[in-house]
Design an enzyme around this catalytic site. Structure first.
Site, PDB file in Angstrom:
ATOM      1  N   SER A 145       0.838  -1.194   0.000  1.00  0.00           N
ATOM      2  CA  SER A 145       0.000   0.000   0.000  1.00  0.00           C
ATOM      3  C   SER A 145       0.882   1.256   0.000  1.00  0.00           C
ATOM      4  CB  SER A 145      -0.957  -0.044   1.192  1.00  0.00           C
ATOM      5  OG  SER A 145      -1.970   0.922   1.073  1.00  0.00           O
ATOM      6  N   ARG A 215     -11.875   6.998   9.440  1.00  0.00           N
ATOM      7  CA  ARG A 215     -11.388   5.621   9.474  1.00  0.00           C
ATOM      8  C   ARG A 215     -12.446   4.651   8.945  1.00  0.00           C
ATOM      9  NH1 ARG A 215      -7.198   2.094   9.153  1.00  0.00           N
ATOM     10  NH2 ARG A 215      -7.450   0.309  10.542  1.00  0.00           N
ATOM     11  N   ASP A 311      -8.763  -6.492  -4.906  1.00  0.00           N
ATOM     12  CA  ASP A 311      -8.378  -5.161  -4.437  1.00  0.00           C
ATOM     13  C   ASP A 311      -8.922  -4.115  -5.412  1.00  0.00           C
ATOM     14  OD1 ASP A 311      -7.152  -2.831  -3.577  1.00  0.00           O
ATOM     15  OD2 ASP A 311      -5.113  -3.649  -3.576  1.00  0.00           O
ATOM     16  N   HIS A 344      -8.129  -5.080  -0.523  1.00  0.00           N
ATOM     17  CA  HIS A 344      -6.812  -4.448  -0.384  1.00  0.00           C
ATOM     18  C   HIS A 344      -6.053  -4.973   0.827  1.00  0.00           C
ATOM     19  CE1 HIS A 344      -3.727  -1.415  -0.762  1.00  0.00           C
ATOM     20  NE2 HIS A 344      -3.973  -0.971   0.459  1.00  0.00           N
ATOM     21  N   ASP A 345      -6.744  -5.262   1.904  1.00  0.00           N
ATOM     22  CA  ASP A 345      -6.097  -5.739   3.132  1.00  0.00           C
ATOM     23  C   ASP A 345      -5.503  -7.133   3.005  1.00  0.00           C
ATOM     24  OD1 ASP A 345      -6.175  -3.573   4.780  1.00  0.00           O
ATOM     25  OD2 ASP A 345      -7.822  -4.284   6.047  1.00  0.00           O
TER      26      ASP A 345
END
Length: 363
Positions: A145, A215, A311, A344-345
Site C-alpha cells: 500500500s 477511518r 483489491d 486491499h487488506d
C-alpha cells in the site's frame, strides 16, 4: 502518542518537496535480527497509511501483535535469523517520528504549522535513517500500500540503495477516486467541532468523532464486497428485529463503529490529514518528466510487484502500469496477481501464496 524503543535524531535538516526544511527531525524505528559484518543483509520494511514501526512486536498503545508478525520473524518468510529488518515510523506520523503532534521550536505542538510533506520526503527520512545505521545498500526494500509507494520512490530517487524492490498492492500515483475517498476523510476530521483548526492538543476533547468517521470510510475501501458479505451479510447485531432507529442494527455497522473508535486511541487526527495528503500528491511519473519509465532508467535493482484480484482500491491495472514502465526501462521485473477474497487488506492477512512470493523473491 507513544514513542519507539529507538529514535534517531537527524543531524542535518530534512529538505522537503514543498520547499524549506525540517530541522531536528526524529525518526522512530524498530529493528529485528542482526546486521551482518559486511552490512549486506538489511531489509527495509515500509508501513502503510495507519501503520507504524511495530511490524513484529506488540503495539505499545493497543497491545496487539505487530502488523506483519505473520510475515516477519525467525523462520518466517522474512526470516530474522537471516536478515536484519528495519521498520521506521514515517515523518508526519504519530508514533515517535516528527509530525504535527511533535514539539516545534517554540515549545508548542506544530499542529497545522507542520509542513505539508510528500512520499519522497518520507523516504528522505528513511534514507537518513539508513545512513545513520551505516547501511549503504539494502538487500531489499519491501512495502504494501503506502509502503509500496515508498519502496517505488526509494528505487526511483535513490536507485543504488536497494538490490531488490518488492511492492505489494500499491500504485505509482493516486487516482481521482483515491483522492476523493481521502478528501472525504479529511473533511470529516476538519468538520469535527473539537478539531479547533488543528490546535486541539491542549484541549480537553480531541476530534475523535471526525477521525472515527474518516477511518470508517477508509476501512470500507480496504475490504472487498465479497469479504463484507461473507463476514456480515445483512445480519443483525445483537437483536432479532430491526430497531427502526439509528442504532447499529446491522453487524457491519457495529464493526465499522468499532474500527473507528479503536483507531482514535492510537492515531493523531492531524497526522491523518498530512499522510493522506502526501499519498494524494504521489505521482512518480510527474516527478520524472511525465513518463513513468524515466523513473527507473538505468536501474540495476530487481523488482517484484504483487496485486490481488479483489483489491479495488489499488487494482491489478495499477501494478501492471508500473510493470510496463519497468519493462520499458529494461529493468528486471516479475509480477503476480494473487487470488484472495479480502480486498486491499489481503497483503496483511493470511494468504499463503503471498508468503511464498515474498520468501522466494527476497532470497
Amino acid at each position: 502518542m507513544a514513542g519507539a524503543s529507538q529514535v534517531l535524531q537527524l543531524t542535518d535538516p530534512l529538505p522537503l518537496d514543498g520547499g524549506g526544511e525540517l530541522h531536528g527531525a526524529e525518526i522512530a524505528f524498530e529493528t529485528y535480527g542482526t546486521l551482518n559484518d559486511d552490512r549486506s543483509n538489511a531489509i527495509l520494511l515500509c508501513h502503510a497509511l495507519t501503520g507504524d514501526q511495530y511490524v513484529a512486536s506488540p503495539h505499545p498503545v493497543t497491545g496487539k501483535p505487530g502488523w506483519w508478525e505473520r510475515m516477519v520473524g525467525p523462520g518466517k518468510p522474512i526470516d530474522t535469523d537471516r536478515y536484519f529488518v528495519v521498520c521506521a515510523n514515517v515523518v508526519g506520523s504519530c508514533m515517535g517520528s516528527t509530525g504535527p503532534a511533535s514539539e516545534a521550536p517554540d515549545g508548542k505542538p506544530y499542529a497545522m504549522r507542520f509542513p505539508v510533506i510528500t512520499i519522497r520526503d518520507m523516504v528522505r527520512g528513511l534514507v537518513a535513517l539508513l545512513d545513520g545505521l551505516g547501511i549503504e545498500k539494502l538487500h531489499a526494500v519491501v512495502g504494501g500500500s503506502m509502503g509500496g509507494m515508498q519502496a517505488l520512490s526509494l528505487a526511483a530517487n535513490w536507485p543504488d540503495r536497494a538490490e531488490r524492490v518488492l511492492v505489494i498492492a500499491s500504485t505509482s500515483r493516486h487516482s481521482a477516486q483515491n483522492i476523493a475517498f481521502h478528501e472525504l476523510g479529511r473533511q470529516a476530521v476538519m468538520a469535527d467541532p473539537n478539531w479547533h483548526q488543528g490546535d486541539y492538543y491542549a484541549q480537553e476533547s480531541q476530534p475523535d468523532s471526525g477521525l472515527a468517521v474518516a477511518r470508517m470510510a477508509a476501512h470500507i475501501t480496504y475490504l472487498s464486497e465479497e469479504a463484507l458479505t461473507g463476514k456480515f451479510g445483512r445480519n443483525l447485531q445483537d437483536r432479532d428485529t430491526k430497531s427502526f432507529g439509528f442504532d447499529a442494527d446491522f453487524q457491519v455497522e457495529s464493526y465499522l463503529r468499532y474500527q473507528g473508535s479503536g483507531f482514535t486511541r492510537r492515531f493523531d487526527a492531524n497526522s491523518y490529514l498530512y499522510i493522506t495528503r502526501a499519498m494524494d500528491y504521489f505521482d512518480l511519473a510527474e516527478e520524472h518528466g511525465g513518463k513513468l519509465a524515466n523513473a527507473f532508467a538505468g536501474t540495476e535493482a530487481r523488482f517484484c510487484l504483487v496485486s490481488f484480484d479483489s483489491d479495488w482500491l489499488y487494482p491489478t491495472a495499477e501494478s501492471r502500469h508500473v510493470v510496463h514502465a519497468l519493462n520499458a526501462a529494461g529493468a528486471a521485473v516479475s509480477f503476480v496477481e494473487l487470488s484472495a477474497p479480502h480486498g486491499h487488506d489481503s497483503f496483511l492477512l493470511d494468504v499463503p501464496a503471498l508468503d511464498r512470493v515474498v520468501k522466494g523473491f527476497i532470497e
